[in-house]
Design a protein around this motif. Structure first.
Motif, mmCIF file in Angstrom:
data_model
loop_
_atom_site.group_PDB
_atom_site.id
_atom_site.type_symbol
_atom_site.label_atom_id
_atom_site.label_comp_id
_atom_site.label_asym_id
_atom_site.label_seq_id
_atom_site.Cartn_x
_atom_site.Cartn_y
_atom_site.Cartn_z
ATOM 1 N N SER A 142 0.859 -1.159 0.000
ATOM 2 C CA SER A 142 0.000 0.000 0.000
ATOM 3 C C SER A 142 0.906 1.222 0.000
ATOM 4 C CB SER A 142 -0.869 -0.025 1.255
ATOM 5 O OG SER A 142 -1.853 0.965 1.191
ATOM 6 N N PHE A 143 0.495 2.267 -0.659
ATOM 7 C CA PHE A 143 1.338 3.429 -0.808
ATOM 8 C C PHE A 143 0.517 4.692 -0.587
ATOM 9 C CE2 PHE A 143 2.802 6.806 -3.618
ATOM 10 C CZ PHE A 143 4.067 7.006 -3.082
ATOM 11 N N ILE A 144 1.032 5.615 0.201
ATOM 12 C CA ILE A 144 0.402 6.921 0.402
ATOM 13 C C ILE A 144 1.346 7.971 -0.166
ATOM 14 C CG2 ILE A 144 -0.425 8.603 2.088
ATOM 15 C CD1 ILE A 144 -1.162 6.225 3.888
ATOM 16 N N ALA A 145 0.838 8.771 -1.090
ATOM 17 C CA ALA A 145 1.672 9.777 -1.765
ATOM 18 C C ALA A 145 2.108 10.862 -0.781
ATOM 19 C CB ALA A 145 0.904 10.399 -2.924
ATOM 20 N N PRO A 146 3.430 11.078 -0.641
ATOM 21 C CA PRO A 146 3.911 12.112 0.265
ATOM 22 C C PRO A 146 3.832 13.522 -0.340
ATOM 23 C CG PRO A 146 5.768 10.970 -0.706
ATOM 24 C CD PRO A 146 4.524 10.279 -1.199
ATOM 25 N N PHE A 147 3.580 13.595 -1.652
ATOM 26 C CA PHE A 147 3.441 14.876 -2.334
ATOM 27 C C PHE A 147 2.616 14.663 -3.591
ATOM 28 C CE2 PHE A 147 7.599 13.000 -3.366
ATOM 29 C CZ PHE A 147 7.452 12.772 -4.724
ATOM 30 N N GLU A 148 2.063 15.750 -4.121
ATOM 31 C CA GLU A 148 1.301 15.660 -5.365
ATOM 32 C C GLU A 148 2.261 15.465 -6.529
ATOM 33 O OE1 GLU A 148 -1.987 18.131 -8.014
ATOM 34 O OE2 GLU A 148 -1.292 18.971 -6.123
ATOM 35 N N GLY A 149 1.906 14.560 -7.412
ATOM 36 C CA GLY A 149 2.744 14.328 -8.576
ATOM 37 C C GLY A 149 2.501 12.974 -9.201
ATOM 38 N N SER A 150 3.498 12.531 -9.941
ATOM 39 C CA SER A 150 3.451 11.263 -10.659
ATOM 40 C C SER A 150 4.164 10.199 -9.827
ATOM 41 C CB SER A 150 4.144 11.446 -12.010
ATOM 42 O OG SER A 150 4.172 10.248 -12.720
ATOM 43 N N HIS A 151 3.491 9.085 -9.585
ATOM 44 C CA HIS A 151 4.040 8.018 -8.753
ATOM 45 C C HIS A 151 3.863 6.686 -9.479
ATOM 46 C CE1 HIS A 151 4.239 10.706 -5.247
ATOM 47 N NE2 HIS A 151 3.123 11.220 -5.752
ATOM 48 N N GLY A 152 4.814 5.773 -9.285
ATOM 49 C CA GLY A 152 4.676 4.465 -9.909
ATOM 50 C C GLY A 152 5.968 3.677 -9.872
ATOM 51 N N TRP A 153 6.155 2.840 -10.890
ATOM 52 C CA TRP A 153 7.227 1.859 -10.902
ATOM 53 C C TRP A 153 8.068 1.970 -12.162
ATOM 54 C CZ3 TRP A 153 2.121 1.110 -10.006
ATOM 55 C CH2 TRP A 153 1.749 0.693 -8.729
ATOM 56 N N TYR A 154 9.358 1.806 -11.988
ATOM 57 C CA TYR A 154 10.265 1.584 -13.113
ATOM 58 C C TYR A 154 10.690 0.123 -13.002
ATOM 59 C CZ TYR A 154 14.515 1.325 -15.860
ATOM 60 O OH TYR A 154 15.473 0.939 -16.767
ATOM 61 N N PHE A 155 10.406 -0.663 -14.030
ATOM 62 C CA PHE A 155 10.781 -2.072 -14.082
ATOM 63 C C PHE A 155 11.895 -2.238 -15.109
ATOM 64 C CE2 PHE A 155 6.189 -2.188 -13.050
ATOM 65 C CZ PHE A 155 6.228 -2.902 -11.867
ATOM 66 N N ARG A 156 12.936 -3.018 -14.761
ATOM 67 C CA ARG A 156 14.009 -3.298 -15.721
ATOM 68 C C ARG A 156 14.275 -4.803 -15.761
ATOM 69 N NH1 ARG A 156 18.819 -0.692 -13.785
ATOM 70 N NH2 ARG A 156 19.453 -2.694 -12.939
ATOM 71 N N ASN A 157 14.316 -5.324 -16.958
ATOM 72 C CA ASN A 157 14.568 -6.738 -17.200
ATOM 73 C C ASN A 157 16.027 -6.894 -17.625
ATOM 74 O OD1 ASN A 157 14.735 -9.345 -18.147
ATOM 75 N ND2 ASN A 157 13.151 -9.120 -19.707
ATOM 76 N N ASP A 158 16.846 -7.480 -16.769
ATOM 77 C CA ASP A 158 18.260 -7.671 -17.091
ATOM 78 C C ASP A 158 18.546 -9.042 -17.693
ATOM 79 O OD1 ASP A 158 18.978 -5.135 -16.154
ATOM 80 O OD2 ASP A 158 19.124 -5.847 -14.092
ATOM 81 N N THR A 159 17.496 -9.829 -17.976
ATOM 82 C CA THR A 159 17.686 -11.168 -18.517
ATOM 83 C C THR A 159 17.713 -11.140 -20.044
ATOM 84 O OG1 THR A 159 15.347 -11.791 -18.738
ATOM 85 C CG2 THR A 159 16.363 -12.060 -16.549
ATOM 86 N N ASP A 160 17.899 -12.306 -20.630
ATOM 87 C CA ASP A 160 17.931 -12.443 -22.084
ATOM 88 C C ASP A 160 16.581 -12.837 -22.668
ATOM 89 O OD1 ASP A 160 20.650 -11.794 -22.270
ATOM 90 O OD2 ASP A 160 21.237 -13.856 -21.825
#
Length: 179
Positions: A142-160
């Motif tokens: 669960s996540f509560i935004a500490p400020f107004e703005g854009s929030h989310g995830w950066y996902f990176r796949n280091d596999t082949d």
């Protein structure tokens, strides 16, 4: 240098053993994870049946049904993301300070690098605040935004190989989108 000869009975014993180990792995791990078939119950106990494409499709259908039942953001959304090999992507939503989002995501097996973070509205300096940085194949919270703005995830796949992510979220947000 000496060479030992292996008797045919030893070779047959080794072959039989390898076949038995292969069958045990097939029944306890591969069938539950790939085909949602679990004759022994071991796959469910280990959470392998949750990885099957059928299970992922059922969860997505349930999330789609929940979304269709309501027009509010709090009903929840489900998004399937595919991250190509050696690549990354971001999934963001706009939140007002104090808004809460509940989320769960999991991959089709492979671990991904994830940076859950936010960027303040109107900031042009490139500042962002990371909340979680790790490499895992699932996350729930669960996540509560500490400020107004854009929030989310950066996902990176280091596999082949490409990795699929099922992302479920509900709460107070606007404009969920892929970057």
């Amino acid at each position: 240098m000496t060479t030992e000869q292996i008797s045919s009975s030893t070779l047959w014993k080794a072959t039989t053993g390898a076949i038995i180990v292969g069958l045990v792995l097939l029944v306890t791990a591969i069938l539950p994870a790939e085909y949602n078939l679990d004759p022994t119950g071991v796959g469910k106990a280990l959470g392998l049946t949750e990885l099957s494409p059928e299970s992922l499709a059922e969860k997505k259908a349930a999330a789609d049904d929940a979304k269709a039942g309501s027009n509010s953001d709090s009903a929840g959304e489900a998004v399937e993301l595919t991250i190509p090999p050696k690549a990354g992507l971001e999934y963001k939503m706009v939140m007002i300070e104090g808004n809460q989002v509940d989320f769960e995501w999991f991959t089709n097996g492979g671990a991904v690098y994830v940076d859950m973070h936010g960027e303040p509205k109107g900031d042009t300096t490139g500042y962002f605040k990371s909340y979680t940085i790790t490499t895992v194949n699932e996350m729930k919270g669960s996540f509560i935004a500490p400020f107004e703005g854009s929030h989310g995830w950066y996902f990176r796949n280091d596999t082949d190989q490409a990795i699929d992510i099922m992302l479920f979220f509900s709460g107070e947000y606007q404009n969920p989108h892929l970057l």
